[in-house]
Design an enzyme around this catalytic site. Sequence first.
Site, mmCIF file in Angstrom:
data_model
loop_
_atom_site.group_PDB
_atom_site.id
_atom_site.type_symbol
_atom_site.label_atom_id
_atom_site.label_comp_id
_atom_site.label_asym_id
_atom_site.label_seq_id
_atom_site.Cartn_x
_atom_site.Cartn_y
_atom_site.Cartn_z
ATOM 1 N N CYS A 39 -47.108 48.408 44.251
ATOM 2 C CA CYS A 39 -47.845 48.062 43.037
ATOM 3 C C CYS A 39 -47.429 48.947 41.880
ATOM 4 C CB CYS A 39 -49.362 48.155 43.254
ATOM 5 S SG CYS A 39 -50.317 47.374 41.931
ATOM 6 N N GLU A 91 -44.207 42.533 43.427
ATOM 7 C CA GLU A 91 -43.788 43.259 44.622
ATOM 8 C C GLU A 91 -42.392 42.801 45.009
ATOM 9 O OE1 GLU A 91 -43.370 45.983 46.565
ATOM 10 O OE2 GLU A 91 -45.556 45.963 46.310
#
Length: 396
Positions: free
Chosen positions: A2, A116
């Site tokens: 993240c 991601e």
Amino acid sequence: MCGRGRCTLRPDDFSRACYLNSRPVRHLNMDRFRPSYNVAPGFNVPVVRRDDEGDGDGVVSHCMKWGLVPSFTKQSDKIDHFKMFNARSESIREKASFRRLLPKNRCLVSFEGFYEWKKDGSKKQPYYVHFKDGRPLVFAALFDSWKSSQGEFLYTFTIITTSSSSSLEWLHDRMPVILGNKESTDAWLNDSSLSNLDKILKPYEETDLAWYPVTPAIGKISFDGPECIKEVKMEETKTISQFFSKKKAGETEEPKLEKTPVKEELQECSAPKSEREEPESRSTLEKMTMKGEPIENSVIEEPKNDELVETIEQKSVKEEPDSQEESVTDTDDNNTKNKEKLDYVKLPGHAKPSVKETDSLHISPAKKRRIGANDKQPRKGANDKQPTLFSYFGKN
């Protein structure tokens, strides 16, 4: 995990995204916020925290920098927001940088989605993860303040991560802690007890998350705009060995140039004489006489077998007519009958037809005169000894 996200909400939307519509909101440093499709550590992002200065029921929408800088950081140290932009939920009770923040420095961070990267050997493909209905994601976070040597306060935060859910473990082994309802957001902000943390800081297992591949260009912080979240088609990755493999079935090869003219020319040269020469409807002797060529200087094809030679010799020994008138009459009468047969009669190359042979072949008087004028060599009779091929070329 993240390290990138999308945050394009309006300043008034953050408190509503965190299910805090009924609570009073105070804004702090919100003028520093710049919406972006490619938010990275070091960016100013609004967070929602409790308002300790008010009556205790209000919240503050406070713009802070992403990437925690602990309050005990030395003033001489270089500020690095990438060092602690995430905090592992399993270790926040143990590390000093996070343990002291748990009682009072909890906050909520709202992103519309996060990026991601999926590792595939040396290649990394980014994916955009978001809610299917488009509502913002709410992450659990911790914040802190640091005082510089000039006396200015810097507020920073870190996003808490946990193990990946069963639906996203193919993408990465970690994911941010997503608080998907009002009960979880209220518990994270107001519950000072640490006993309920395990119920809050867990993987998000609901089925309303979606994801798709996006352009690898988001790896650059300077790349921003709606193109960041545009879905792209996955291209097949080719290994170096595939560049030297055979062509796939169904692919057409480039047409090869056919040397048709050369081939036809060779076929013409190798074709039988019967296909390239004049039709055999005319005899060799007749064609030569019509063109006015002398017989002695022309090469006449030899017969293919002895039967033809015998036929010519038999004709040459035929008795001469008693008179010239009878010869002419016989010639006119038999010219039509024997024309087809004479067309296919060919003399041997070494034979020198005599006057008697010419008469026996029923040649017209006009042709006789032409042959006689051009024939300079002495004619031999049919009964003379036939010369050999060696003697013929020796004389010439």
